[in-house]
Design a protein around this motif. Structure first.
Motif, short mmCIF file in Angstrom:
data_model
loop_
_atom_site.label_atom_id
_atom_site.label_comp_id
_atom_site.label_asym_id
_atom_site.label_seq_id
_atom_site.Cartn_x
_atom_site.Cartn_y
_atom_site.Cartn_z
N THR A 102 35.60 34.06 52.75
CA THR A 102 36.28 34.51 52.03
C THR A 102 36.73 36.08 52.67
O THR A 102 36.47 36.54 53.11
N THR A 103 38.49 35.73 53.26
CA THR A 103 38.99 37.21 53.42
C THR A 103 39.73 37.47 52.21
O THR A 103 40.28 36.18 51.41
N LYS A 104 41.08 39.15 52.49
CA LYS A 104 42.01 38.52 51.99
C LYS A 104 42.95 37.89 52.40
O LYS A 104 43.49 37.79 51.42
N ASN A 105 42.94 37.45 53.72
CA ASN A 105 44.26 36.46 53.59
C ASN A 105 43.89 34.88 53.63
O ASN A 105 45.11 34.17 53.49
N GLN A 106 42.48 34.21 52.82
CA GLN A 106 42.59 33.38 52.81
C GLN A 106 41.01 33.45 52.02
O GLN A 106 40.43 33.69 52.60
N SER A 107 40.95 31.85 51.05
CA SER A 107 40.25 31.97 50.53
C SER A 107 39.29 31.00 51.17
O SER A 107 39.46 30.45 52.10
N LYS A 108 37.92 30.75 50.40
CA LYS A 108 36.87 29.24 50.76
C LYS A 108 38.02 28.46 50.52
O LYS A 108 38.83 28.37 49.92
N ARG A 109 37.43 27.52 51.62
CA ARG A 109 38.02 26.19 50.93
C ARG A 109 37.62 25.33 49.98
O ARG A 109 38.28 24.50 49.57
N PHE A 110 36.33 25.52 49.60
CA PHE A 110 36.03 24.71 48.23
C PHE A 110 35.99 26.17 47.74
O PHE A 110 34.69 26.50 47.90
N VAL A 111 36.24 26.38 46.70
CA VAL A 111 36.51 27.26 44.88
C VAL A 111 35.90 26.30 44.67
O VAL A 111 36.22 25.55 43.70
N PHE A 112 34.83 26.43 43.78
CA PHE A 112 34.04 26.49 42.47
C PHE A 112 34.28 27.59 40.95
O PHE A 112 33.98 28.59 41.38
N SER A 113 34.51 27.11 40.58
CA SER A 113 35.28 27.90 39.09
C SER A 113 33.80 29.06 39.28
O SER A 113 34.05 30.08 38.40
N GLN A 114 32.86 28.27 38.75
CA GLN A 114 32.37 29.62 38.13
C GLN A 114 31.77 29.73 38.84
O GLN A 114 30.62 31.40 39.16
N GLU A 115 32.00 29.83 40.45
CA GLU A 115 31.99 31.51 41.06
C GLU A 115 32.29 32.16 41.62
O GLU A 115 32.70 33.28 42.47
N VAL A 116 33.58 31.83 40.70
CA VAL A 116 35.20 32.81 41.32
C VAL A 116 34.59 34.02 39.72
O VAL A 116 35.07 33.52 38.72
N ALA A 117 35.23 35.06 39.93
CA ALA A 117 34.60 36.35 38.62
C ALA A 117 36.23 36.29 38.16
O ALA A 117 36.95 36.24 38.56
N TRP A 118 36.11 36.18 36.46
CA TRP A 118 37.36 36.87 35.47
C TRP A 118 37.77 37.92 35.71
O TRP A 118 36.93 38.85 35.86
N GLU A 119 38.62 38.54 35.92
CA GLU A 119 39.65 39.15 36.26
C GLU A 119 40.65 39.57 34.73
O GLU A 119 41.51 38.79 34.09
N ASP A 120 40.20 40.72 33.63
CA ASP A 120 40.50 40.65 32.80
C ASP A 120 41.61 41.72 32.50
O ASP A 120 41.47 43.16 33.18
N LEU A 121 42.89 41.12 32.31
CA LEU A 121 43.79 42.01 32.38
C LEU A 121 44.11 42.64 31.29
O LEU A 121 45.62 43.66 30.68
N GLY A 122 43.40 42.56 30.40
CA GLY A 122 43.29 43.14 28.55
C GLY A 122 45.06 42.44 28.03
O GLY A 122 45.42 41.48 28.12
N GLY A 123 44.53 42.19 26.66
CA GLY A 123 45.44 42.27 25.58
C GLY A 123 45.39 40.56 25.18
O GLY A 123 46.44 39.96 24.96
N GLY A 124 43.87 40.10 25.36
CA GLY A 124 43.30 38.75 25.46
C GLY A 124 43.93 37.83 26.35
O GLY A 124 44.17 36.44 26.41
N ILE A 125 44.46 37.98 27.64
CA ILE A 125 44.73 37.35 29.12
C ILE A 125 43.85 37.49 30.13
O ILE A 125 43.10 39.06 30.01
N ARG A 126 43.18 36.56 30.53
CA ARG A 126 41.99 36.64 31.67
C ARG A 126 42.85 35.96 32.96
O ARG A 126 43.17 34.53 32.99
N ARG A 127 42.42 35.76 34.79
CA ARG A 127 42.84 35.03 35.57
C ARG A 127 41.69 35.01 36.40
O ARG A 127 40.98 35.90 37.00
N GLN A 128 41.72 33.60 36.96
CA GLN A 128 40.66 33.80 38.17
C GLN A 128 41.58 32.90 39.30
O GLN A 128 42.71 31.95 39.38
N ILE A 129 41.39 33.58 40.02
CA ILE A 129 42.12 32.72 41.28
C ILE A 129 40.70 32.02 41.82
O ILE A 129 40.32 32.13 42.95
#
Length: 121
Positions: free
Chosen positions: A4-31
């Motif tokens: 993975t680079t800052k320009n492109q993700s892996k070709r196969f992305v498995f949600s269990q391997e991707v960290a969640w980002e806590d945005l606060g206020g009850g919202i989280r995001r996963q790229i």
């Protein structure tokens, strides 16, 4: 090994391997995949969480994966449920409120560089 680079993700992305980002206020995001032209993001909302009205130069289309949301785009507002979707043109103010806990699948074109810790969008 696929990198993975800052320009492109892996070709196969498995949600269990991707960290969640806590945005606060009850919202989280996963790229879940991106290159400089396109980005896929899952956003989880707790009931009552509000994605404040904002705008950006990207096109955005969103699929309501689960839950119920009040969505505002420009001067229009609608209640959307699982299976529904919406489109936001560039620079149009928009926001969402979770009337029930749920998740949205956002697609951005081009990618949201700020989500990757790069320059501002």
């Amino acid at each position: 090994m696929e990198m993975t680079t800052k320009n492109q993700s892996k070709r196969f992305v498995f949600s269990q391997e991707v960290a969640w980002e806590d945005l606060g206020g009850g919202i989280r995001r996963q790229i879940l995949g991106y290159d400089e032209h396109l980005m896929l993001v899952r956003v989880l909302f707790e009931k009552g969480a509000v994605g404040v009205v904002h705008h950006h130069p990207h096109r955005q289309t969103t699929y309501v994966e689960s839950g119920v949301f009040r969505v505002r785009i420009g001067d229009e507002e609608a209640i959307l449920r699982a299976g529904d979707g919406f489109f936001v043109p560039p620079d149009v103010p928009h926001g969402a409120e979770a009337l029930e806990a749920g998740s949205l699948i956002d697609v951005f074109a081009p990618a949201r560089r700020s989500f990757l810790g790069l320059d501002e969008d």
